[in-house]
Design a protein around this motif. Structure first.
Motif, PDB file in Angstrom:
ATOM      1  N   ILE A 115       0.868  -1.174   0.000  1.00  0.00           N
ATOM      2  CA  ILE A 115       0.000   0.000   0.000  1.00  0.00           C
ATOM      3  C   ILE A 115       0.906   1.224   0.000  1.00  0.00           C
ATOM      4  CG2 ILE A 115      -0.300  -0.219   2.519  1.00  0.00           C
ATOM      5  CD1 ILE A 115      -2.992   1.301   2.165  1.00  0.00           C
ATOM      6  N   SER A 140       1.251   5.225   0.157  1.00  0.00           N
ATOM      7  CA  SER A 140       0.561   6.435   0.590  1.00  0.00           C
ATOM      8  C   SER A 140       1.500   7.624   0.469  1.00  0.00           C
ATOM      9  CB  SER A 140       0.076   6.298   2.038  1.00  0.00           C
ATOM     10  OG  SER A 140       1.174   6.081   2.910  1.00  0.00           O
ATOM     11  N   VAL A 146       0.018   5.174   6.858  1.00  0.00           N
ATOM     12  CA  VAL A 146      -1.200   4.402   7.083  1.00  0.00           C
ATOM     13  C   VAL A 146      -1.699   4.518   8.522  1.00  0.00           C
ATOM     14  CG1 VAL A 146      -0.698   2.778   5.235  1.00  0.00           C
ATOM     15  CG2 VAL A 146       0.129   2.297   7.551  1.00  0.00           C
ATOM     16  N   ASN A 160      -5.765   7.160   4.542  1.00  0.00           N
ATOM     17  CA  ASN A 160      -4.843   6.046   4.307  1.00  0.00           C
ATOM     18  C   ASN A 160      -5.113   4.879   5.250  1.00  0.00           C
ATOM     19  OD1 ASN A 160      -3.370   7.390   2.244  1.00  0.00           O
ATOM     20  ND2 ASN A 160      -2.203   8.503   3.779  1.00  0.00           N
ATOM     21  N   GLU A 161      -5.402   5.192   6.493  1.00  0.00           N
ATOM     22  CA  GLU A 161      -5.615   4.139   7.485  1.00  0.00           C
ATOM     23  C   GLU A 161      -6.839   3.286   7.146  1.00  0.00           C
ATOM     24  OE1 GLU A 161      -6.241   3.813  12.314  1.00  0.00           O
ATOM     25  OE2 GLU A 161      -4.931   5.357  11.490  1.00  0.00           O
ATOM     26  N   ASN A 190      -7.997   2.602   4.140  1.00  0.00           N
ATOM     27  CA  ASN A 190      -7.596   1.700   3.064  1.00  0.00           C
ATOM     28  C   ASN A 190      -6.740   0.555   3.598  1.00  0.00           C
ATOM     29  OD1 ASN A 190      -8.507   2.851   0.328  1.00  0.00           O
ATOM     30  ND2 ASN A 190      -7.673   4.647   1.357  1.00  0.00           N
ATOM     31  N   TYR A 191      -5.829   0.883   4.486  1.00  0.00           N
ATOM     32  CA  TYR A 191      -4.966  -0.122   5.094  1.00  0.00           C
ATOM     33  C   TYR A 191      -5.790  -1.149   5.874  1.00  0.00           C
ATOM     34  CZ  TYR A 191      -0.909  -1.909   7.741  1.00  0.00           C
ATOM     35  OH  TYR A 191       0.071  -2.693   8.297  1.00  0.00           O
ATOM     36  N   VAL A 213       1.234  -7.702   3.728  1.00  0.00           N
ATOM     37  CA  VAL A 213       1.148  -6.317   3.273  1.00  0.00           C
ATOM     38  C   VAL A 213       2.357  -5.537   3.748  1.00  0.00           C
ATOM     39  CG1 VAL A 213      -0.236  -5.612   5.288  1.00  0.00           C
ATOM     40  CG2 VAL A 213      -0.276  -4.224   3.200  1.00  0.00           C
ATOM     41  N   PRO A 241       3.432  -1.503   4.042  1.00  0.00           N
ATOM     42  CA  PRO A 241       3.127  -0.082   3.845  1.00  0.00           C
ATOM     43  C   PRO A 241       4.360   0.650   3.309  1.00  0.00           C
ATOM     44  CG  PRO A 241       2.583  -0.826   6.073  1.00  0.00           C
ATOM     45  CD  PRO A 241       3.470  -1.856   5.460  1.00  0.00           C
ATOM     46  N   CYS A 248      -3.035   5.128  -2.905  1.00  0.00           N
ATOM     47  CA  CYS A 248      -4.025   5.954  -2.212  1.00  0.00           C
ATOM     48  C   CYS A 248      -3.869   7.424  -2.564  1.00  0.00           C
ATOM     49  CB  CYS A 248      -3.886   5.782  -0.694  1.00  0.00           C
ATOM     50  SG  CYS A 248      -3.959   4.069  -0.142  1.00  0.00           S
ATOM     51  N   HIS A 250     -12.511   0.840   3.286  1.00  0.00           N
ATOM     52  CA  HIS A 250     -11.945  -0.436   3.736  1.00  0.00           C
ATOM     53  C   HIS A 250     -12.738  -1.612   3.169  1.00  0.00           C
ATOM     54  CE1 HIS A 250     -15.079   0.416   6.766  1.00  0.00           C
ATOM     55  NE2 HIS A 250     -15.194  -0.902   6.866  1.00  0.00           N
TER      56      HIS A 250
END
Length: 388
Positions: free
Chosen positions: A49, A51, A56, A62-63, A65-66, A81, A83, A111, A308
């Motif tokens: 991910i 950002s 994140v 961002n958080e 989506n994470y 995953v 970040p 993102c 999310h």
């Protein structure tokens, strides 16, 4: 566009059907895919991910989506995953960050608006799946395009912003409210315009005269160079400037501030906590816990985009081989936009919730269409069908 939304929902139904009924190579008990290369994507899937500029842990965009990725990994424990944060917010730097890591991952979640230019990277890496959130891919001339290995989701932030504007206008005691944003990217302008329309709707339907306060020194310029007004920090990470703007608005009598600014929004929140009788409206996710301040909580409600869930859905589609590229705008009619009305997670009056919920239904029906950066409607010419 409505056809693409339907396609996403059909894909979700297909995933549920496979899980329930079983399929060759698919373990219905664990939710992991099996025999074919496409189905094996869930087992050992390497996800990144990316950002920019905040990470994140921003308690916001961002958080959320994470969290969608983490939810996918919870049901697919073989997946991982990583970040990756690009700290400058510069578009070229954001794309360079993706290019640097593209060979190492099966799926890359990008993102923000600054990743719209990933088309060439995606086309050169057709085996990598890209999930683009809050923007559609565009070519070198800035034209929207669709790419087979990019699934891009945008949200009708103007709808969530509209609910925030209604909440602010219905709950203000001073008659002065404001919205603070990060950059004047389309998603942020959508929030601003939606908020302004929500205030205008309450003024028109409730006989109020609530004023939206703007600081001319912080007016925003959108991606076309147009002046959109508002209060823009010019950053998603500048907490200090966020606090300066928050204090300046409060000094002008504002008692409800809606903020869509990532980490920089915590500066506005600090200003609210240091003031008396001022409310904060969170953004993107339920930020109620961030509003805690001693024996009180300053979070009135939060305007939300259910990112999310849609990120998790897309990863599920990849894991069972149903992934397809496309550009989709998600709205209230799929439960993807809204506001927090859960008991114990907001401080809205029952009357305010009732009025916002009624407007929510009218919005789904198309009787209310809030202004957005590029939908041909501005807050000044916004009007509505119901009640006229």
């Amino acid at each position: 566009m409505r056809k693409k939304i339907l396609s996403l929902l059909v894909a979700s139904v297909m995933i549920l059907s496979v899980t329930a009924c079983g399929a060759s190579g698919y373990d219905a008990e664990t939710g992991r895919a099996g025999a074919t290369a496409a189905e094996n994507a869930g087992e050992g899937m390497k996800i990144a991910i990316v950002s920019s500029p905040s990470g994140v842990d921003d308690h916001s965009f961002n958080e959320d989506n994470y969290n969608g990725i983490l939810a996918f990994i919870e049901s697919h424990p073989g997946a991982t995953v990583t970040p990756v944060q690009e700290p400058t917010g510069d578009t070229a730097a954001a794309l360079a960050t993706v290019a640097d890591i593209v060979a190492d991952y099966n799926v890359i979640v990008c993102c923000g608006f600054q990743f719209a230019g990933i088309v060439e990277i995606a086309q050169k890496n057709p085996d990598v799946k890209f999930i683009l959130v809050d923007t559609f891919p565009s070519d070198a001339d800035g034209n929207e395009v669709e790419v087979d290995n990019i699934f891009a989701m945008c949200f009708a932030e103007q709808e969530s912003g509209f609910f925030a504007g209604m909440a602010a206008a219905l709950e203000t005691k001073t008659g002065k409210v404001a919205v603070v944003n990060g950059f004047a990217f389309p998603s942020n302008v959508n929030y601003q315009y939606g908020f302004e329309c929500g205030v205008k709707y309450v003024n028109g339907t409730e006989g109020k005269n609530v004023e939206i306060i703007e600081l001319p020194a912080y007016a925003g310029t959108d991606v076309t160079g147009a002046d959109v007004g508002g209060n823009y920090i010019g950053s998603f990470s500048d907490i200090e400037t966020g606090k300066v703007i928050g204090k300046a608005l409060i000094a002008k009598g504002v008692d409800v501030i809606f903020t869509a600014a990532g980490t920089a929004g915590s500066g506005v929140l600090e200003a609210v906590k240091e003031a008396d009788s001022v409310w904060y409206i969170g953004c993107d996710i339920d930020q109620y816990d961030d509003g805690a301040d001693g024996n009180r909580n300053v979070m009135l409600t939060s305007a939300i985009k259910v990112m999310h869930r849609d990120v998790e859905r897309t990863l599920n589609a990849i894991s069972v081989g149903f992934f397809g590229g496309g550009n989709v705008t998600l709205r209230a009619d799929t439960g993807s936009t809204g506001y927090v009305s859960t008991e114990g997670r907001n401080q809205l009056s029952a009357g305010t919730i009732e009025k916002i919920d009624a407007a929510y239904e009218l919005l789904i029906l198309g009787d209310i269409v809030p202004a957005a950066n590029f939908n041909g409607i501005t807050p000044d010419d916004f009007t509505w069908t119901a009640g006229h």
